[in-house]
Scaffold this motif. Structure first.
Motif, short mmCIF file in Angstrom:
data_model
loop_
_atom_site.label_atom_id
_atom_site.label_comp_id
_atom_site.label_asym_id
_atom_site.label_seq_id
_atom_site.Cartn_x
_atom_site.Cartn_y
_atom_site.Cartn_z
N THR A 64 42.55 28.51 40.64
CA THR A 64 43.30 29.06 41.76
C THR A 64 43.13 28.24 43.04
N ARG A 68 46.13 26.32 44.86
CA ARG A 68 46.47 26.63 46.25
C ARG A 68 46.55 25.37 47.10
N LEU A 96 48.09 31.30 35.67
CA LEU A 96 47.48 32.62 35.86
C LEU A 96 47.44 33.46 34.59
N SER A 119 39.54 33.43 46.00
CA SER A 119 40.53 32.38 45.85
C SER A 119 41.84 32.94 45.32
N LEU A 120 41.76 33.91 44.43
CA LEU A 120 42.97 34.57 43.91
C LEU A 120 43.69 35.31 45.03
N ILE A 123 45.54 32.68 47.23
CA ILE A 123 46.78 32.14 46.66
C ILE A 123 47.87 33.20 46.64
N SER A 124 47.48 34.48 46.60
CA SER A 124 48.50 35.54 46.60
C SER A 124 49.25 35.58 47.92
N LEU A 133 51.85 36.89 41.37
CA LEU A 133 51.03 36.86 42.57
C LEU A 133 50.98 38.23 43.25
N ALA A 136 48.24 39.66 41.38
CA ALA A 136 47.00 38.99 41.76
C ALA A 136 46.45 39.58 43.06
N SER A 140 42.84 41.50 43.04
CA SER A 140 41.73 40.90 43.78
C SER A 140 41.29 41.78 44.94
#
Length: 451
Positions: A64, A68, A96, A119-120, A123-124, A133, A136, A140
């Motif tokens: 991730t 990103r 993913l 990190s997830l 990136i979302s 996402l 995600a 997260s």
């Protein structure tokens, strides 16, 4: 000299640590979060191949974080990076999918991987419409929130701050201080990077203070806020806009001049909202279109002083652009002011006639009255770019270059949502949400995402 030595030291460290791919990616992330990445653009560009190698990693953090970084780089102007952007749009689900079940829900095996979940979550916030996402973000946030009380205190605070103020939707300089504090709490070997970040903070702090002092002297010299107490006096707030979008010592003059434009837009907005009569506003607008100080002679004194201020500042910026870039954008800037005044006048007439505009009319006019198109036009010209090359430069509604209209529309909607929650200003600017619900009575707040 010490600052330059610090940059050289970090460059040397980056070149020495190229074998460990995870460390390479982590260092690039630190540089970005500390807001010192502008010193290392070549090194970051070289690291993109390493990021691509880790995109398909079975480790949640590696996959991730590297994805990103490449998606961020995908907005760069280089052809190679742009190509990467196109390719990565197609592989996101593949990247993913390995961390989720067949139904698309994320595996609980990753619910205790704090760094991977952070990190997830990051990136979302770069979601470009991907369903994966959205999931995600939900996954997260849920597990990070539940884990905070069980984490080591420094990490727990970092997680809480990351959830409350996501990296990609917050002021970068603000986030940088929190990231530095977290790095300093770890047994990190990146002492050179931390020292450079501290030095950068101090340089920027001194520069920002000098800029604010100059802006304040200019503002106090005009005496505009004292002349009409009902108008706003929010220099620091107005300064935050250029500070956020124009970083670096080389752009100090642009931040100062853009702040002046924003302050004048705010004062004019207050005049239209709470001070002048409809007849005075019409005469004010006509005088602006003539762009001649003599045209303001018949206006009330408080309007004459504001006319003189915006006339002087705008002409000064036009001469600055001509001196630095060989462009003379006076015609475009005059038309932009005229367009703004026309839009303010339309809003004022809606209010005085108790008229409810259509949703489309409200939004197209509201994009102009944010003042963002006017401010961005001045800023683009100061940077040596003519926005009219991306479309008609007169900023009439429906003819604004996309690079200007999109952030302006976001600002309009964001400001409306804030105004609904914190109505503190006299006058009425309207609300897109209220108009939308009026035209779409079966819609719900949750369904429209309008709060």
């Amino acid at each position: 000299m010490e600052h330059q030595e610090g940059v050289k030291s970090v460059k040397a460290m980056l070149h020495q640590n190229q074998k460990d791919k995870r460390e390479v990616v982590a260092n690039i992330d630190h540089l970005k979060r500390l807001c010192i990445d502008h010193y290392f653009q070549d090194e970051i560009a070289e690291a993109m191949s390493t990021c691509l190698d880790l995109v398909h990693s079975d480790d949640l953090l590696d996959a991730t974080l590297s994805f990103r970084l490449v998606r961020e780089a995908g907005y760069d102007v280089s052809a190679a990076i742009t190509f990467l952007k196109v390719v990565l749009l197609d592989v996101l689900d593949e990247v993913l999918r390995k961390f989720a079940h067949v139904n698309g829900d994320y595996s609980l095996d990753h619910s205790k991987d704090t760094k991977g979940l952070l990190s997830l979550q990051d990136i979302s916030n770069l979601n470009m419409g991907e369903e994966s996402l959205y999931k995600a973000k939900e996954f997260s946030r849920k597990h990070l929130t539940s884990s905070i009380e069980h984490l080591e205190p420094n990490l727990g605070r970092y997680v809480r701050q990351s959830l409350d103020h996501p990296y990609h939707v917050s002021l970068m300089q603000y986030k940088a201080r929190h990231h530095l504090s977290f790095m300093q709490s770890l047994s990190s070997t990146n002492t050179g990077m931390q020292e450079l970040a501290v030095a950068e903070f101090q340089l920027n702090k001194l520069l920002n203070q000098r800029e604010m002092q100059e802006i304040k002297r200019w503002w106090m010299g005009l005496g505009l806020a004292q002349e009409i107490p009902a108008t706003r006096d929010q220099l620091l707030k107005w300064y935050m806009f250029p500070l956020t979008i124009v970083e670096g010592q080389a752009f100090s003059r642009y931040r100062i001049e853009t702040t002046k434009i924003i302050s004048l837009v705010s004062i004019v907005d207050d005049i239209f909202d709470v001070v002048a009569t409809q007849e005075e506003l019409s005469r004010f607008t006509e005088a602006i279109k003539m762009w001649d100080l003599a045209a303001a002679d018949s206006l009330p004194s408080y309007m004459r002083s504001r006319y003189s201020a915006l006339y002087t500042i705008t002409n000064g910026i036009a001469y600055l652009v001509e001196r630095e870039h060989g462009l003379y954008p006076m015609d475009q800037l005059k038309k932009a002011w005229a367009t703004l005044f026309d839009a303010f006048l339309v809003e004022s007439k809606w209010l005085s006639a108790n008229q409810v505009p259509s949703l489309d009319d409200y939004l197209s006019n509201g994009v102009i009255t944010t003042g963002a198109p006017l401010a961005l036009l001045h800023l683009f010209f100061m940077a040596g770019h003519d926005p009219s090359t991306a479309g008609p430069g007169n900023l009439m509604a429906g003819h604004i270059p996309t690079i200007i209209s999109c952030p302006s529309k976001i600002l309009r909607l964001w400001d409306d949502m804030s105004s609904v929650k914190h109505a503190s200003k006299e006058g009425l600017d309207g609300s897109y949400k209220n108009l939308y619900l009026k035209e779409n009575p079966v819609a719900t707040r949750r369904g429209t995402c309008l709060g």
